[in-house]
Motif scaffolding. Sequence first.
Motif, PDB file in Angstrom:
ATOM      1  N   HIS A  36       0.866  -1.179   0.000  1.00  0.00           N
ATOM      2  CA  HIS A  36       0.000   0.000   0.000  1.00  0.00           C
ATOM      3  C   HIS A  36       0.901   1.227   0.000  1.00  0.00           C
ATOM      4  CE1 HIS A  36      -3.282   2.714   0.724  1.00  0.00           C
ATOM      5  NE2 HIS A  36      -2.592   3.225   1.731  1.00  0.00           N
ATOM      6  N   HIS A  37       0.760   2.044  -1.021  1.00  0.00           N
ATOM      7  CA  HIS A  37       1.519   3.290  -1.098  1.00  0.00           C
ATOM      8  C   HIS A  37       0.770   4.369  -0.338  1.00  0.00           C
ATOM      9  CE1 HIS A  37       3.192   1.160  -4.598  1.00  0.00           C
ATOM     10  NE2 HIS A  37       4.276   1.851  -4.324  1.00  0.00           N
ATOM     11  N   ASP A  47       8.647   3.419   0.005  1.00  0.00           N
ATOM     12  CA  ASP A  47       8.235   3.422   1.407  1.00  0.00           C
ATOM     13  C   ASP A  47       6.768   3.019   1.470  1.00  0.00           C
ATOM     14  OD1 ASP A  47       8.217   3.769   4.137  1.00  0.00           O
ATOM     15  OD2 ASP A  47       7.992   5.943   4.032  1.00  0.00           O
ATOM     16  N   VAL A  48       6.524   1.733   1.531  1.00  0.00           N
ATOM     17  CA  VAL A  48       5.177   1.193   1.439  1.00  0.00           C
ATOM     18  C   VAL A  48       4.770   0.529   2.752  1.00  0.00           C
ATOM     19  CG1 VAL A  48       5.256   0.858  -1.056  1.00  0.00           C
ATOM     20  CG2 VAL A  48       6.038  -0.963   0.461  1.00  0.00           C
ATOM     21  N   ILE A  49       3.479   0.265   2.860  1.00  0.00           N
ATOM     22  CA  ILE A  49       2.937  -0.444   4.011  1.00  0.00           C
ATOM     23  C   ILE A  49       2.493  -1.816   3.515  1.00  0.00           C
ATOM     24  CG2 ILE A  49       1.152  -0.429   5.793  1.00  0.00           C
ATOM     25  CD1 ILE A  49       1.001   2.669   5.311  1.00  0.00           C
ATOM     26  N   GLN A  67      -4.969  13.478  -6.094  1.00  0.00           N
ATOM     27  CA  GLN A  67      -3.943  13.378  -7.131  1.00  0.00           C
ATOM     28  C   GLN A  67      -3.000  14.579  -7.130  1.00  0.00           C
ATOM     29  OE1 GLN A  67      -5.335  12.677 -11.131  1.00  0.00           O
ATOM     30  NE2 GLN A  67      -3.350  11.901 -11.750  1.00  0.00           N
ATOM     31  N   GLU A  68      -3.513  15.752  -6.801  1.00  0.00           N
ATOM     32  CA  GLU A  68      -2.665  16.941  -6.778  1.00  0.00           C
ATOM     33  C   GLU A  68      -1.519  16.791  -5.777  1.00  0.00           C
ATOM     34  OE1 GLU A  68      -3.018  21.669  -5.595  1.00  0.00           O
ATOM     35  OE2 GLU A  68      -4.827  20.591  -6.188  1.00  0.00           O
ATOM     36  N   ARG A  69      -1.805  16.189  -4.623  1.00  0.00           N
ATOM     37  CA  ARG A  69      -0.780  16.005  -3.584  1.00  0.00           C
ATOM     38  C   ARG A  69      -0.143  14.622  -3.633  1.00  0.00           C
ATOM     39  NH1 ARG A  69      -4.347  19.505  -2.210  1.00  0.00           N
ATOM     40  NH2 ARG A  69      -3.773  21.439  -1.164  1.00  0.00           N
ATOM     41  N   MET A  70      -0.686  13.746  -4.467  1.00  0.00           N
ATOM     42  CA  MET A  70      -0.199  12.380  -4.643  1.00  0.00           C
ATOM     43  C   MET A  70      -0.221  11.586  -3.342  1.00  0.00           C
ATOM     44  SD  MET A  70       2.761  12.541  -7.516  1.00  0.00           S
ATOM     45  CE  MET A  70       3.592  14.089  -7.296  1.00  0.00           C
ATOM     46  N   MET A  71      -1.257  11.845  -2.534  1.00  0.00           N
ATOM     47  CA  MET A  71      -1.455  11.158  -1.255  1.00  0.00           C
ATOM     48  C   MET A  71      -2.939  10.939  -1.041  1.00  0.00           C
ATOM     49  SD  MET A  71       1.055  13.275   1.234  1.00  0.00           S
ATOM     50  CE  MET A  71       2.804  13.321   0.974  1.00  0.00           C
ATOM     51  N   TYR A  72      -3.251  10.207   0.015  1.00  0.00           N
ATOM     52  CA  TYR A  72      -4.645   9.930   0.337  1.00  0.00           C
ATOM     53  C   TYR A  72      -5.156  10.863   1.425  1.00  0.00           C
ATOM     54  CZ  TYR A  72      -4.397   5.671  -2.396  1.00  0.00           C
ATOM     55  OH  TYR A  72      -4.266   4.780  -3.427  1.00  0.00           O
ATOM     56  N   ARG A  73      -6.480  11.012   1.433  1.00  0.00           N
ATOM     57  CA  ARG A  73      -7.179  11.757   2.468  1.00  0.00           C
ATOM     58  C   ARG A  73      -8.151  10.816   3.177  1.00  0.00           C
ATOM     59  NH1 ARG A  73      -6.940  17.081   2.463  1.00  0.00           N
ATOM     60  NH2 ARG A  73      -5.932  18.124   0.731  1.00  0.00           N
ATOM     61  N   ARG A  74      -8.418  11.131   4.430  1.00  0.00           N
ATOM     62  CA  ARG A  74      -9.469  10.422   5.153  1.00  0.00           C
ATOM     63  C   ARG A  74     -10.798  10.736   4.492  1.00  0.00           C
ATOM     64  NH1 ARG A  74      -8.661  10.066  11.474  1.00  0.00           N
ATOM     65  NH2 ARG A  74     -10.894   9.738  11.270  1.00  0.00           N
ATOM     66  N   PHE A  75     -11.625   9.748   4.328  1.00  0.00           N
ATOM     67  CA  PHE A  75     -12.936   9.934   3.720  1.00  0.00           C
ATOM     68  C   PHE A  75     -13.854  10.771   4.614  1.00  0.00           C
ATOM     69  CE2 PHE A  75     -17.295   8.466   2.857  1.00  0.00           C
ATOM     70  CZ  PHE A  75     -17.365   8.777   1.501  1.00  0.00           C
ATOM     71  N   ASP A  76     -13.751  10.587   5.932  1.00  0.00           N
ATOM     72  CA  ASP A  76     -14.675  11.236   6.864  1.00  0.00           C
ATOM     73  C   ASP A  76     -14.340  12.699   7.157  1.00  0.00           C
ATOM     74  OD1 ASP A  76     -12.383  10.562   8.272  1.00  0.00           O
ATOM     75  OD2 ASP A  76     -13.441   9.765  10.021  1.00  0.00           O
ATOM     76  N   THR A  77     -13.061  13.043   7.300  1.00  0.00           N
ATOM     77  CA  THR A  77     -12.674  14.406   7.692  1.00  0.00           C
ATOM     78  C   THR A  77     -11.938  15.169   6.596  1.00  0.00           C
ATOM     79  OG1 THR A  77     -10.537  13.720   8.574  1.00  0.00           O
ATOM     80  CG2 THR A  77     -12.435  13.690  10.110  1.00  0.00           C
ATOM     81  N   ASN A  78     -11.581  14.483   5.538  1.00  0.00           N
ATOM     82  CA  ASN A  78     -10.812  15.057   4.434  1.00  0.00           C
ATOM     83  C   ASN A  78      -9.375  15.414   4.838  1.00  0.00           C
ATOM     84  OD1 ASN A  78     -10.947  15.572   1.649  1.00  0.00           O
ATOM     85  ND2 ASN A  78     -11.086  17.769   2.011  1.00  0.00           N
ATOM     86  N   GLU A  79      -8.941  14.969   5.999  1.00  0.00           N
ATOM     87  CA  GLU A  79      -7.571  15.216   6.458  1.00  0.00           C
ATOM     88  C   GLU A  79      -6.586  14.496   5.539  1.00  0.00           C
ATOM     89  OE1 GLU A  79      -4.588  13.916  10.124  1.00  0.00           O
ATOM     90  OE2 GLU A  79      -6.720  13.474  10.259  1.00  0.00           O
ATOM     91  N   LEU A  80      -5.545  15.212   5.129  1.00  0.00           N
ATOM     92  CA  LEU A  80      -4.503  14.625   4.302  1.00  0.00           C
ATOM     93  C   LEU A  80      -3.643  13.711   5.166  1.00  0.00           C
ATOM     94  CD1 LEU A  80      -3.234  14.665   1.428  1.00  0.00           C
ATOM     95  CD2 LEU A  80      -1.671  16.414   2.309  1.00  0.00           C
ATOM     96  N   LYS A  84       3.541   8.398   6.616  1.00  0.00           N
ATOM     97  CA  LYS A  84       3.281   6.971   6.792  1.00  0.00           C
ATOM     98  C   LYS A  84       2.666   6.725   8.168  1.00  0.00           C
ATOM     99  CE  LYS A  84       5.657   2.529   6.253  1.00  0.00           C
ATOM    100  NZ  LYS A  84       6.961   1.928   5.931  1.00  0.00           N
ATOM    101  N   GLU A  85       3.153   7.455   9.165  1.00  0.00           N
ATOM    102  CA  GLU A  85       2.666   7.298  10.529  1.00  0.00           C
ATOM    103  C   GLU A  85       1.181   7.666  10.640  1.00  0.00           C
ATOM    104  OE1 GLU A  85       5.543   8.865   9.684  1.00  0.00           O
ATOM    105  OE2 GLU A  85       6.875   7.284  10.382  1.00  0.00           O
TER     106      GLU A  85
END
Length: 102
Positions: A36-37, A47-49, A67-80, A84-85
Amino acid sequence: EKKKVYMDRYNEKFPEKKIARSLSQHVKRDPDMELHHWSYKYEDAKDVILLSIEIHNFLHRFIVYDQERMMYRRFDTNELLSTKELHVSFLNELMSNESISF
């Protein structure tokens, strides 16, 4: 053949994911584990999980790709989930809230 068309479109839409998959393909793992990236930035590509298939699918139900930040956000709060932590902490929170055991 349909799968190839689908994958070609996907790779055109998300070239950063294709690059990250290529860079991380040599990460050692058990056959029943998936990578999982948490970030698709070039410097984070290896650096994967490592997650079981079930947990990996479970996690993706609760995150949205930015996609703009190339990372995931929480679905519930939209927090980026910018580290990895943070990603691992969110997964642990999900699993404890859902009383999930895999």
